[in-house]
Enzyme design. Structure first.
Site, PDB file in Angstrom:
ATOM      1  CG  HIS A  93      22.236   0.007  59.654  1.00 21.21           C
ATOM      2  ND1 HIS A  93      21.632  -1.077  59.064  1.00 21.21           N
ATOM      3  CD2 HIS A  93      21.285   0.546  60.452  1.00 21.21           C
ATOM      4  CE1 HIS A  93      20.386  -1.174  59.495  1.00 21.21           C
ATOM      5  NE2 HIS A  93      20.152  -0.191  60.335  1.00 21.21           N
ATOM      6  NE  ARG A 143      16.211  -3.186  58.250  1.00 25.48           N
ATOM      7  CZ  ARG A 143      16.288  -2.359  59.304  1.00 25.48           C
ATOM      8  NH1 ARG A 143      16.870  -1.192  59.198  1.00 25.48           N
ATOM      9  NH2 ARG A 143      15.802  -2.730  60.464  1.00 25.48           N
TER      10      ARG A 143
HETATM   11  P1  NDP Z   1       6.410   1.953  60.342  1.00 25.84           P
HETATM   12  O1  NDP Z   1       5.964   0.548  60.281  1.00 25.84           O
HETATM   13  O2  NDP Z   1       5.923   2.821  61.440  1.00 25.84           O
HETATM   14  O3  NDP Z   1       6.001   2.679  58.973  1.00 25.84           O
HETATM   15  C1  NDP Z   1       6.174   2.075  57.728  1.00 25.84           C
HETATM   16  C2  NDP Z   1       5.551   2.975  56.660  1.00 25.84           C
HETATM   17  O4  NDP Z   1       5.824   2.413  55.375  1.00 25.84           O
HETATM   18  C3  NDP Z   1       4.004   3.039  56.776  1.00 25.84           C
HETATM   19  O5  NDP Z   1       3.561   4.346  56.516  1.00 25.84           O
HETATM   20  C4  NDP Z   1       3.535   2.098  55.676  1.00 25.84           C
HETATM   21  O6  NDP Z   1       2.283   2.433  55.106  1.00 25.84           O
HETATM   22  C5  NDP Z   1       4.628   2.314  54.637  1.00 25.84           C
HETATM   23  N1  NDP Z   1       4.689   1.167  53.718  1.00 25.84           N
HETATM   24  C6  NDP Z   1       5.014  -0.116  53.995  1.00 25.84           C
HETATM   25  N2  NDP Z   1       4.955  -0.872  52.880  1.00 25.84           N
HETATM   26  C7  NDP Z   1       4.575  -0.036  51.880  1.00 25.84           C
HETATM   27  C8  NDP Z   1       4.330  -0.220  50.506  1.00 25.84           C
HETATM   28  N3  NDP Z   1       4.461  -1.420  49.919  1.00 25.84           N
HETATM   29  N4  NDP Z   1       3.936   0.841  49.782  1.00 25.84           N
HETATM   30  C9  NDP Z   1       3.797   2.072  50.357  1.00 25.84           C
HETATM   31  N5  NDP Z   1       4.026   2.309  51.673  1.00 25.84           N
HETATM   32  C10 NDP Z   1       4.414   1.265  52.424  1.00 25.84           C
HETATM   33  O7  NDP Z   1       7.999   1.949  60.281  1.00 25.84           O
HETATM   34  P2  NDP Z   1       9.042   2.988  60.920  1.00 25.84           P
HETATM   35  O8  NDP Z   1       8.703   4.340  60.442  1.00 25.84           O
HETATM   36  O9  NDP Z   1       9.165   2.778  62.367  1.00 25.84           O
HETATM   37  O10 NDP Z   1      10.411   2.462  60.281  1.00 25.84           O
HETATM   38  C11 NDP Z   1      10.587   2.386  58.893  1.00 25.84           C
HETATM   39  C12 NDP Z   1      11.847   1.618  58.577  1.00 25.84           C
HETATM   40  O11 NDP Z   1      12.996   2.413  58.864  1.00 25.84           O
HETATM   41  C13 NDP Z   1      12.102   0.348  59.372  1.00 25.84           C
HETATM   42  O12 NDP Z   1      11.322  -0.723  58.913  1.00 25.84           O
HETATM   43  C14 NDP Z   1      13.569   0.125  59.138  1.00 25.84           C
HETATM   44  O13 NDP Z   1      13.742  -0.616  57.950  1.00 25.84           O
HETATM   45  C15 NDP Z   1      14.116   1.533  58.923  1.00 25.84           C
HETATM   46  N6  NDP Z   1      14.990   1.944  60.029  1.00 25.84           N
HETATM   47  C16 NDP Z   1      16.291   2.264  59.747  1.00 25.84           C
HETATM   48  C17 NDP Z   1      17.142   2.662  60.741  1.00 25.84           C
HETATM   49  C18 NDP Z   1      18.534   3.081  60.432  1.00 25.84           C
HETATM   50  O14 NDP Z   1      19.326   3.314  61.359  1.00 25.84           O
HETATM   51  N7  NDP Z   1      18.913   3.201  59.173  1.00 25.84           N
HETATM   52  C19 NDP Z   1      16.700   2.744  62.144  1.00 25.84           C
HETATM   53  C20 NDP Z   1      15.317   2.410  62.326  1.00 25.84           C
HETATM   54  C21 NDP Z   1      14.509   2.008  61.304  1.00 25.84           C
HETATM   55  P3  NDP Z   1       0.927   2.406  55.998  1.00 25.84           P
HETATM   56  O15 NDP Z   1       1.069   3.577  56.936  1.00 25.84           O
HETATM   57  O16 NDP Z   1      -0.142   2.601  55.014  1.00 25.84           O
HETATM   58  O17 NDP Z   1       0.922   1.077  56.699  1.00 25.84           O
HETATM   59  C1  OXD Z   2      16.277  -0.541  63.357  1.00 23.37           C
HETATM   60  C2  OXD Z   2      17.611  -0.251  62.873  1.00 23.37           C
HETATM   61  O1  OXD Z   2      15.484  -1.148  62.639  1.00 23.37           O
HETATM   62  O2  OXD Z   2      18.493   0.067  63.711  1.00 23.37           O
HETATM   63  O3  OXD Z   2      15.967  -0.113  64.486  1.00 23.37           O
HETATM   64  O4  OXD Z   2      17.876  -0.310  61.682  1.00 23.37           O
END
Ligand code: NDP
Ligand code: OXD
Length: 307
Positions: free
Chosen positions: A270, A222
């Site tokens: 994005h 993000r």
């Molecule tokens: P998940 O919730 O499945 O995974 C998040 C990961 O981040 C987990 O492994 C979590 O750790 C880790 N995490 C969260 N906070 C911390 C922290 N403070 N320190 C260390 N690790 C942390 O999310 P997704 O993989 O599904 O998606 C990730 C992000 O990708 C979304 O939130 C979104 O912002 C972004 N995204 C962007 C898109 C784009 O088009 N650019 C499309 C879709 C998503 P733990 O496993 O220990 O909980």
């Molecule tokens: C999502 C994105 O969070 O599109 O799915 O960024």
């Protein structure tokens, strides 16, 4: 038991079609055509505003995307479950985008693009994938899928998350205390973290200066996780070589923003990934089944963690 959809209306038409096929018993409405607000039990939205406060019989709020930071949780009553999108279309898109970005960095395409502009024919030595260290911030649905695919090229892979993970072939680091060690071994840093108070502005000078000199960034998390002035400074000092940015702060990035003029920054609007309507409807229907069976839904977020 009506479902209200409030997101991109073009995709909404595809959602409506699939819903009519698979769950004709659930009336599907596209905002602002609410019908009877008291009949709305499920809300699927990107930015719901204060809708969840005004619909009296709402049962569940679904994010249309994988992230939930765009929802203002203070505008969603505490008793309502909030569910993020877990479906294969988002994963496929992200794997394609990040793989292409890593390969472009690995095969020096930023340098060759600049050479082309200057009409310079100057080959660089090929580097083995095994000698290129990839590090993924976030080992969730997307981070693990990206690592699964990057491993196939033979890159040296690592990942960082809050809790300890175990992934075959990947060096897994966990927690703030291991961040520096993870960064110090990372040539290409990929951000796939959710936006929370803990990750806001994480990608700044301290992180960049802990990476090896000449490292690159692929940012697909993000926009507010990145300190763009810190990035420009790190690029201008040669601490970072290049960056691929799919997310910025703000979005859209204003035309006069200095990031646009950076020669080794590639910006996309994005689009790294997007929910695929067909599989998203399947995911929502499966979650409604779980909800009515009294079970936890896939992707139901923990409000205290913020993701
Ligand atoms: P998940 O919730 O499945 O995974 C998040 C990961 O981040 C987990 O492994 C979590 O750790 C880790 N995490 C969260 N906070 C911390 C922290 N403070 N320190 C260390 N690790 C942390 O999310 P997704 O993989 O599904 O998606 C990730 C992000 O990708 C979304 O939130 C979104 O912002 C972004 N995204 C962007 C898109 C784009 O088009 N650019 C499309 C879709 C998503 P733990 O496993 O220990 O909980
Ligand atoms: C999502 C994105 O969070 O599109 O799915 O960024």
């Amino acid at each position: 038991m009506t479902l209200l959809y409030k997101a991109d209306p073009v995709r909404g038409a595809l959602w409506a079609e699939r819903f009519a096929q698979l769950a004709p018993q659930i009336p599907f409405r596209v905002w602002p055509d609410l019908g009877d607000p008291a009949a709305i039990r499920y809300l699927v939205a990107w930015q719901p505003g204060d809708l969840a406060l005004t619909l009296p019989n709402l049962d569940v709020v679904f994010s249309v995307g994988a992230g939930v930071d765009q929802l203002d949780l203070s505008q969603i009553p505490a008793h309502l479950p909030v569910v993020r999108m877990i479906e294969p279309g988002i994963v496929d898109g992200m794997v394609e985008y990040v793989t292409e970005a890593v390969l472009a960095i690995h095969r020096d395409l930023f340098d060759y693009a600049l050479q082309q502009q200057a009409r310079v024919w100057q080959p660089k030595p090929l580097r083995a994938a095994a000698s290129r260290r990839i590090g993924v911030l976030g080992l969730g649905m997307l981070g693990t899928a990206v690592l699964d695919h990057l491993q196939l090229f033979g890159f040296a892979c690592a990942g960082w998350s809050r809790s300890q993970h175990r992934i075959e072939g990947v060096d897994c680091y966990a927690g703030d205390e291991s961040l520096d060690a993870f960064l110090a071994r990372t040539d290409v840093l990929i951000c796939l973290l959710p936006l929370t108070d803990a990750t806001r502005r994480l990608l700044g000078r301290r992180v960049f200066d802990t990476l090896p000199r000449g490292a690159s960034l692929v940012h697909v998390g993000r926009g507010p996780q990145l300190d763009s002035a810190g990035l420009i400074d790190a690029l201008e000092r040669g601490q970072l070589h290049s960056a691929v940015l799919d997310v910025t702060d703000p979005e859209p990035l204003p035309a006069d923003h200095p990031l646009w003029a950076q020669p080794r920054v590639r910006i996309t609007p994005h689009i790294a990934s997007a929910t695929r309507p067909e599989s998203a409807v399947d995911a929502v229907l499966e979650n409604l089944r779980l909800f009515h069976a009294g079970e936890r839904m896939n992707g139901q977020i923990d409000r205290t963690r913020g993701y």
